[in-house]
Design a protein around this motif. Sequence first.
Motif, PDB file in Angstrom:
ATOM      1  N   ILE A 178      36.254  57.320  27.835  1.00  0.00           N
ATOM      2  CA  ILE A 178      35.623  58.345  26.990  1.00  0.00           C
ATOM      3  C   ILE A 178      34.229  58.676  27.524  1.00  0.00           C
ATOM      4  CG2 ILE A 178      34.647  58.788  24.699  1.00  0.00           C
ATOM      5  CD1 ILE A 178      37.003  57.171  23.525  1.00  0.00           C
ATOM      6  N   GLU A 179      33.462  57.642  27.820  1.00  0.00           N
ATOM      7  CA  GLU A 179      32.079  57.892  28.286  1.00  0.00           C
ATOM      8  C   GLU A 179      32.072  58.556  29.653  1.00  0.00           C
ATOM      9  OE1 GLU A 179      30.807  53.921  27.779  1.00  0.00           O
ATOM     10  OE2 GLU A 179      30.123  54.214  25.707  1.00  0.00           O
ATOM     11  N   GLY A 180      33.149  58.337  30.440  1.00  0.00           N
ATOM     12  CA  GLY A 180      33.248  58.983  31.761  1.00  0.00           C
ATOM     13  C   GLY A 180      34.004  60.294  31.717  1.00  0.00           C
ATOM     14  N   HIS A 181      34.314  60.778  30.510  1.00  0.00           N
ATOM     15  CA  HIS A 181      35.046  62.046  30.334  1.00  0.00           C
ATOM     16  C   HIS A 181      36.333  62.051  31.160  1.00  0.00           C
ATOM     17  CE1 HIS A 181      31.480  63.425  28.255  1.00  0.00           C
ATOM     18  NE2 HIS A 181      30.746  63.091  29.310  1.00  0.00           N
ATOM     19  N   GLN A 182      37.008  60.899  31.190  1.00  0.00           N
ATOM     20  CA  GLN A 182      38.246  60.801  31.995  1.00  0.00           C
ATOM     21  C   GLN A 182      39.489  60.619  31.125  1.00  0.00           C
ATOM     22  OE1 GLN A 182      37.048  57.281  34.066  1.00  0.00           O
ATOM     23  NE2 GLN A 182      36.428  58.405  35.889  1.00  0.00           N
ATOM     24  N   LEU A 183      39.301  60.496  29.818  1.00  0.00           N
ATOM     25  CA  LEU A 183      40.440  60.145  28.963  1.00  0.00           C
ATOM     26  C   LEU A 183      41.524  61.210  29.010  1.00  0.00           C
ATOM     27  CD1 LEU A 183      41.851  58.280  27.007  1.00  0.00           C
ATOM     28  CD2 LEU A 183      40.554  59.321  25.133  1.00  0.00           C
ATOM     29  N   ARG A 184      41.149  62.470  28.888  1.00  0.00           N
ATOM     30  CA  ARG A 184      42.181  63.518  28.834  1.00  0.00           C
ATOM     31  C   ARG A 184      42.974  63.543  30.138  1.00  0.00           C
ATOM     32  NH1 ARG A 184      38.778  67.924  25.298  1.00  0.00           N
ATOM     33  NH2 ARG A 184      38.811  66.614  23.426  1.00  0.00           N
ATOM     34  N   ARG A 185      42.262  63.323  31.254  1.00  0.00           N
ATOM     35  CA  ARG A 185      42.946  63.318  32.555  1.00  0.00           C
ATOM     36  C   ARG A 185      43.921  62.144  32.616  1.00  0.00           C
ATOM     37  NH1 ARG A 185      38.768  62.188  36.308  1.00  0.00           N
ATOM     38  NH2 ARG A 185      37.836  64.124  35.553  1.00  0.00           N
ATOM     39  N   GLU A 186      43.484  61.000  32.126  1.00  0.00           N
ATOM     40  CA  GLU A 186      44.359  59.811  32.144  1.00  0.00           C
ATOM     41  C   GLU A 186      45.585  60.023  31.257  1.00  0.00           C
ATOM     42  OE1 GLU A 186      42.841  58.161  35.061  1.00  0.00           O
ATOM     43  OE2 GLU A 186      44.307  56.926  33.965  1.00  0.00           O
ATOM     44  N   VAL A 187      45.368  60.645  30.090  1.00  0.00           N
ATOM     45  CA  VAL A 187      46.516  60.891  29.189  1.00  0.00           C
ATOM     46  C   VAL A 187      47.502  61.854  29.843  1.00  0.00           C
ATOM     47  CG1 VAL A 187      47.198  61.948  26.991  1.00  0.00           C
ATOM     48  CG2 VAL A 187      45.273  60.333  27.064  1.00  0.00           C
ATOM     49  N   ALA A 188      46.958  62.856  30.545  1.00  0.00           N
ATOM     50  CA  ALA A 188      47.830  63.845  31.208  1.00  0.00           C
ATOM     51  C   ALA A 188      48.724  63.181  32.254  1.00  0.00           C
ATOM     52  CB  ALA A 188      46.974  64.927  31.851  1.00  0.00           C
ATOM     53  N   THR A 243      44.714  57.873  20.442  1.00  0.00           N
ATOM     54  CA  THR A 243      44.769  59.141  19.704  1.00  0.00           C
ATOM     55  C   THR A 243      43.397  59.515  19.150  1.00  0.00           C
ATOM     56  OG1 THR A 243      47.113  58.907  19.155  1.00  0.00           O
ATOM     57  CG2 THR A 243      45.777  60.284  17.679  1.00  0.00           C
ATOM     58  N   MET A 244      42.704  58.564  18.489  1.00  0.00           N
ATOM     59  CA  MET A 244      41.381  58.867  17.916  1.00  0.00           C
ATOM     60  C   MET A 244      40.401  59.196  19.044  1.00  0.00           C
ATOM     61  SD  MET A 244      42.366  58.524  14.871  1.00  0.00           S
ATOM     62  CE  MET A 244      41.172  58.439  13.549  1.00  0.00           C
ATOM     63  N   GLY A 245      40.492  58.459  20.134  1.00  0.00           N
ATOM     64  CA  GLY A 245      39.605  58.753  21.272  1.00  0.00           C
ATOM     65  C   GLY A 245      39.885  60.115  21.846  1.00  0.00           C
ATOM     66  N   TYR A 246      41.166  60.469  21.935  1.00  0.00           N
ATOM     67  CA  TYR A 246      41.552  61.763  22.500  1.00  0.00           C
ATOM     68  C   TYR A 246      41.057  62.913  21.623  1.00  0.00           C
ATOM     69  CZ  TYR A 246      44.465  65.265  24.795  1.00  0.00           C
ATOM     70  OH  TYR A 246      44.892  66.373  25.489  1.00  0.00           O
ATOM     71  N   VAL A 247      41.196  62.765  20.310  1.00  0.00           N
ATOM     72  CA  VAL A 247      40.805  63.846  19.398  1.00  0.00           C
ATOM     73  C   VAL A 247      39.279  63.982  19.336  1.00  0.00           C
ATOM     74  CG1 VAL A 247      40.759  64.565  16.961  1.00  0.00           C
ATOM     75  CG2 VAL A 247      42.892  63.723  17.998  1.00  0.00           C
ATOM     76  N   LYS A 264      43.291  70.504  19.290  1.00  0.00           N
ATOM     77  CA  LYS A 264      44.204  70.940  18.237  1.00  0.00           C
ATOM     78  C   LYS A 264      45.590  70.330  18.442  1.00  0.00           C
ATOM     79  CE  LYS A 264      41.167  73.890  16.486  1.00  0.00           C
ATOM     80  NZ  LYS A 264      40.026  73.132  17.057  1.00  0.00           N
ATOM     81  N   ILE A 265      45.845  69.875  19.687  1.00  0.00           N
ATOM     82  CA  ILE A 265      47.195  69.377  20.013  1.00  0.00           C
ATOM     83  C   ILE A 265      47.126  67.964  20.593  1.00  0.00           C
ATOM     84  CG2 ILE A 265      49.239  69.766  21.469  1.00  0.00           C
ATOM     85  CD1 ILE A 265      48.552  72.756  21.480  1.00  0.00           C
ATOM     86  N   LEU A 266      47.947  67.079  20.045  1.00  0.00           N
ATOM     87  CA  LEU A 266      48.086  65.743  20.623  1.00  0.00           C
ATOM     88  C   LEU A 266      49.285  65.808  21.572  1.00  0.00           C
ATOM     89  CD1 LEU A 266      46.930  62.792  20.398  1.00  0.00           C
ATOM     90  CD2 LEU A 266      48.865  62.319  18.885  1.00  0.00           C
ATOM     91  N   PRO A 267      49.073  65.536  22.870  1.00  0.00           N
ATOM     92  CA  PRO A 267      50.171  65.692  23.849  1.00  0.00           C
ATOM     93  C   PRO A 267      51.381  64.820  23.508  1.00  0.00           C
ATOM     94  CG  PRO A 267      48.066  65.382  24.959  1.00  0.00           C
ATOM     95  CD  PRO A 267      47.815  65.126  23.515  1.00  0.00           C
ATOM     96  N   ARG A 268      52.558  65.292  23.910  1.00  0.00           N
ATOM     97  CA  ARG A 268      53.801  64.612  23.533  1.00  0.00           C
ATOM     98  C   ARG A 268      53.881  63.167  24.052  1.00  0.00           C
ATOM     99  NH1 ARG A 268      58.109  67.512  23.965  1.00  0.00           N
ATOM    100  NH2 ARG A 268      57.056  69.501  24.262  1.00  0.00           N
ATOM    101  N   VAL A 269      53.256  62.876  25.174  1.00  0.00           N
ATOM    102  CA  VAL A 269      53.333  61.505  25.717  1.00  0.00           C
ATOM    103  C   VAL A 269      52.696  60.498  24.755  1.00  0.00           C
ATOM    104  CG1 VAL A 269      53.446  62.149  28.151  1.00  0.00           C
ATOM    105  CG2 VAL A 269      51.208  61.793  27.073  1.00  0.00           C
ATOM    106  N   LEU A 270      51.831  61.007  23.872  1.00  0.00           N
ATOM    107  CA  LEU A 270      51.253  60.168  22.807  1.00  0.00           C
ATOM    108  C   LEU A 270      51.987  60.424  21.498  1.00  0.00           C
ATOM    109  CD1 LEU A 270      47.394  60.591  23.453  1.00  0.00           C
ATOM    110  CD2 LEU A 270      48.797  58.560  23.929  1.00  0.00           C
ATOM    111  N   ALA A 271      52.132  61.703  21.143  1.00  0.00           N
ATOM    112  CA  ALA A 271      52.653  62.076  19.818  1.00  0.00           C
ATOM    113  C   ALA A 271      54.059  61.529  19.573  1.00  0.00           C
ATOM    114  CB  ALA A 271      52.626  63.595  19.662  1.00  0.00           C
TER     115      ALA A 271
END
Length: 409
Positions: free
Chosen positions: A51-61, A88-92, A102-109
């Motif tokens: 989260i602090e490295g702004h890498q979470l969304r890339r990792e989730v993808a 999920t909370m970190g992603y949102v 607005k969208i939680l990606p399917r790999v999590l959801a």
Amino acid sequence: MEHEDKSESLQNLEKFHVSEEYGFVLPNPLTELPDYYAPWMDVAANLPHLIEGHQLRREVAKMPLLSTQYLRGHRQLRLARLALGFITMGYVWQGGSRQTVKILPRVLAVPYCTISELLDLPPILVYADCVLANWKKRDPCGPLNVENLDILFSFPGGDSNKGFFLVSLLVEAAAATGIKAIPMIINAILHHDRCSLETALQDVALSICKMREAFKLIHECVNPGAFFRSLRIYLSGWKDSFLMPEGLVYEGVWDSPKQFSGGSAAQSSTLQCFDVLLGIQHRAAQGFSAEYLGCMRDYMPAAHRAFIQTLASGPSLRQFVLATGDAGLHAAFNKCVLALVDLRSYHIQIATKYITIPAGRCRAEQQQLGGCVHEGTSVLSERGTGGTGFMRFLKAVRDTTRKAQLTEQ
Ligand code: HEM
Ligand SMILES: Nc1ccc(Cl)cc1-c1cn[nH]n1
């Protein structure tokens, strides 16, 4: 079911996933899942850094869509839910209140909603995840204290995360002797055993006093600024939220967005249990409906919810004590009520130190520098103007508790 049957069912605490030693705390939570689930566990274990490295969304993808079929048993489901809940909370909330998703990606959801349905819990981090199942002993043979405990997952905010979740855990563990006394209380009522009833009520009052003692650790373990500016944000929900007015789309699960409340100790079965035992019924307060505490039962493990419902449909302790006219029982009952009043009063002081005061400072800063205080929704956040909503709620709950004392005969 007759009262007699209910008392028998409450005797079997194990059936309700209630531990004599730990109360509603999940005893010895698992800390590992099968290697197949490494993509979830690695991201969850590394959340503050990502989260602090702004890498979470890339990792989730990059995450694969994993099957939940290899999860075996209640504890693996609880651990998987815990990991996915933190992600999920970190992603949102990783962008704070300025860049919500607005969208939680399917790999999590998809797996998160599958596991949540199996556990009959909503697909959002709840108190039973981040407190009751988020702990391990450093020395398995050692004591249950802050020095010998650690959490499994964390948000940004440093040691205050650990402090907040572990102090909550110790408050819950202190309640165990009081929870354990409940079947004895019900049994004593059904057998008109005043002596056993008075002893069990003394156990409840002592247990609530120990909860307040554990609560004091918050001052040395949680920093108000770290709590207010960081941890509090990540626990926020997406129900009645002006940051996420539609709620969250769970991709691959539901076509329309869904709303769920943020994590709160209003989801703690312990306090709601003692309220039901003592016949304390709370009503609406600004910003919090009378149903709020009731709704939070849907955010508790199903077995704990059933324990509270079974207790609520059993014989009334309040009516029994009143009917006996026994001064000793009367005093023992009121000691339990007053211990709960003291705990809630102390809690209000804590909420003032950790929310109201930092919020005031934050407003002063924003008037000079601009920028917006995170007006998250639900738990631990300011509701209404100037954050008075929750304070009115907490005081109303405390005052209703005080009024539950039995008056002089
Ligand atoms: C930094 C520490 C804490 C702060 C700032 C805080 C703040 C709050 C706030 C704002 C609420 C009302 C909002 C809501 O429920 O959604 C609340 C409710 C509640 N909190 Fe806390 N809290 C803290 C720690 C704790 C701990 C450690 C416990 C016990 C384990 C606890 C137990 C409760 C309960 C049971 C409620 C529901 C209302 C009640 O039954 O009195 N809180 N808290
Ligand atoms: N102690 C807590 C631990 C975890 C979560 Cl998610 C919420 C709380 C809390 C405290 N007061 N209201 N909520």
